[in-house]
Design an enzyme around this catalytic site. Structure first.
Site, PDB file in Angstrom:
ATOM      1  N   LYS A  93       4.532   7.969   1.811  1.00 54.52           N
ATOM      2  CA  LYS A  93       5.018   7.990   0.419  1.00 54.52           C
ATOM      3  C   LYS A  93       5.497   9.383  -0.003  1.00 54.52           C
ATOM      4  O   LYS A  93       5.214  10.375   0.654  1.00 54.52           O
ATOM      5  CB  LYS A  93       3.909   7.519  -0.526  1.00 54.52           C
TER       6      LYS A  93
HETATM    7  C1  LIG Z   1       2.712   1.350   0.141  1.00 54.93           C
HETATM    8  C2  LIG Z   1       2.701   0.369  -0.938  1.00 54.93           C
HETATM    9  C3  LIG Z   1       1.505  -0.220  -1.398  1.00 54.93           C
HETATM   10  C4  LIG Z   1       0.179  -0.031  -0.708  1.00 54.93           C
HETATM   11  O1  LIG Z   1      -0.257   1.267  -0.576  1.00 54.93           O
HETATM   12  P1  LIG Z   1      -1.276   1.671   0.612  1.00 54.93           P
HETATM   13  O2  LIG Z   1      -1.756   3.022   0.230  1.00 54.93           O
HETATM   14  O3  LIG Z   1      -0.485   1.668   1.876  1.00 54.93           O
HETATM   15  O4  LIG Z   1      -2.373   0.673   0.633  1.00 54.93           O
HETATM   16  C5  LIG Z   1       1.564  -1.078  -2.476  1.00 54.93           C
HETATM   17  N1  LIG Z   1       2.726  -1.381  -3.068  1.00 54.93           N
HETATM   18  C6  LIG Z   1       3.902  -0.876  -2.632  1.00 54.93           C
HETATM   19  C7  LIG Z   1       5.148  -1.237  -3.356  1.00 54.93           C
HETATM   20  C8  LIG Z   1       3.928   0.008  -1.551  1.00 54.93           C
HETATM   21  O5  LIG Z   1       5.098   0.494  -1.123  1.00 54.93           O
END
Ligand SMILES: *Cc1c(COP(=O)(O)O)cnc(C)c1O
Length: 463
Positions: free
Chosen positions: A205
């Site tokens: 992210k």
């Molecule tokens: C990455 C993501 C998640 C989940 O996050 P994690 O930390 O990987 O559990 C939830 N919603 C969206 C839209 C994402 O891109």
């Protein structure tokens, strides 16, 4: 190599537009400051949110609340857990319905299911890729308790329009801002607009940790307290004085880790600077791609900013001189041509969420939660979610390579590749027209079947 060969598409034996020596810089970027921050946390001897006197986690929470402009931020173990906790804090119960977009990461729809709530899917806009207010309104029932609004790829969704409809029906708005750290909607940062909102700090992210992490934001004091309890066994752990070990709520263990919090605090210090550099790099690529009639590049309406987490490009078959129904094959061929040039064009998600077997087959908990109120089946194919399917077939995405602030020179070569593919489009048209095209969701079905057979070989259950 002659000049003529150099001009040919790499797919057809020409030279790559993106030299092999130009490497994708790893993300997240790790500096000496990040290392020092982690060492500081390590030296403190306090590693979890339950450790008395631990300072990194409350520090990150304070700084993230300030950054987003909310009263409270609560750090948790990951973005998926953040969604479950946010919905549970709102009081989502078995049999409730939670509206989610048809295109997102699976966690958005799995979170309500883990609470025995029914995920109800709403189609997206084919240009912004976000859930539309009209699609949301169309699926509201008396059981709709919450709507999870995803700012897909980093572009804020239509929060005012969706919020107004939600308010009329007494539905809580949750922003899933896992892909949109720092993006602004009408002058406000995402994560500050819904009743309770979530972020991921996964390494993929825009704001990352060195592993897994998540954040929840809210202005509501009671929601914040409940969320904190839910992440730690339903207990009120004050961090000072004695711990009661009394579980007031059905909680989880989704506490964050101190080392991860320290790392993210360090990343957050330069988040603004890096986001600005990324914005400049990405805009240069997008401006050049947008000048090519055959590509629809991502953009942000004037009232919001884009975090550029993922760059999704659509192809326009008519601009290429092809019939509209050849959009899918054209995308497949363009994607292959770009990859040969050195651009890591790839799909992001192969099927819309409602087609994921876990939702489509209603496996859940032995038929629950759908059987609780006899939720009617809705078609999960293109007839039910035309925009989501169309987008998946006609577009490809760039991920990760553009996140590093020094990616500018690399993205400039990506722009060269887009221009080269466009100039050489005549070489692709015949291939696209003759291609035996498999849409991504069918491709996924094939991969999944093979995967399943390999994992459970001899299990006997076949379809
Ligand atoms: C990455 C993501 C998640 C989940 O996050 P994690 O930390 O990987 O559990 C939830 N919603 C969206 C839209 C994402 O891109």
């Amino acid at each position: 190599m002659t000049g003529r060969q150099a001009d040919r598409l790499a797919m057809l034996g020409g030279r790559r537009a993106v030299p092999k020596e130009l490497r994708i810089a790893p993300w997240p970027r790790v500096t000496g400051e990040d290392e020092a921050a982690v060492m500081r946390a390590l030296a403190s001897g306090r590693f979890t949110a339950a450790a008395a006197g631990e300072r990194e986690i409350p520090g990150l929470e304070r700084e993230w609340a300030e950054f987003t402009g909310t009263r409270h931020a609560i750090a948790v173990s990951n973005g998926t857990a953040a969604l479950s906790l946010a919905l549970a804090a709102l009081g989502v119960e078995p049999g409730d319905e939670v509206v989610v977009p048809a295109l997102s990461f699976v966690a958005t729809a799995a979170a309500p299911l883990h609470l025995l709530a029914v995920p109800v899917f709403a189609d997206i806009d084919p240009v912004t890729y976000n859930m539309t207010a009209a699609a949301f309104e169309a699926v509201i029932t008396p059981r709709t308790k919450a709507v999870v609004v995803v700012h897909l790829h980093g572009l804020p969704a239509d929060l005012d329009e969706i919020g107004a409809i939600a308010a009329r029906h007494g539905i809580a708005v949750v922003e899933d801002a896992a892909q949109a750290h720092g993006a602004e909607y009408r002058g406000r940062r995402v994560g500050s607009i819904g009743a309770i909102n979530t972020f991921s700090l996964n390494v993929s992210k825009n704001l990352a940790t060195c592993g897994e992490g998540g954040l929840i934001t809210t202005d509501d004091d009671a929601l914040a307290t409940r969320t904190t309890m839910l992440r730690q066994f339903g207990e009120l752990i004050e961090g000072r004085g004695s711990r009661s070990y009394v579980s007031h709520l059905l909680g989880w263990n989704n506490k964050p880790a101190a080392l991860q919090a320290a790392f993210t605090r360090s990343q957050l210090e330069r988040f603004g600077t890096e986001a600005k550099q990324r914005d400049a790099n990405v805009r240069r690529l997008l401006a050049r791609a947008a000048a090519l009639p055959g590509f629809v590049a991502p953009s942000a309406p004037a009232d919001r900013t884009h975090a550029w987490h993922i760059l999704r490009f659509r192809v326009d078959p008519t601009a290429f001189g092809l019939a509209p129904e050849l959009a899918g094959p054209l995308r497949a061929v363009v994607q292959r041509a770009l990859r040969a040039e050195g651009v890591p064009a790839a799909p992001y998600q192969l099927m819309p969420l409602p087609a994921q077997p876990v939702f489509r087959d209603r496996s859940g908990f032995g038929g629950l939660p759908w059987s609780l109120h006899g939720t009617p089946e809705v078609p999960c194919g293109p007839e039910g979610f035309p925009a989501a399917y169309q987008v998946l077939d006609e577009s490809f995405a760039l991920q990760k390579a553009h996140l590093h602030p020094d990616a500018g020179p690399l993205l400039d070569r990506y722009a060269d590749a887009f221009e080269k593919v466009w100039e050489r489009r005549a070489d692709l048209l015949g291939i696209a027209a003759a291609l035996e095209h498999t849409p991504p969701w069918e491709e996924a079905g094939r991969i999944a079947a093979a995967e399943w057979d390999a994992a459970f070989a001899g299990g006997g259950e076949t379809e």
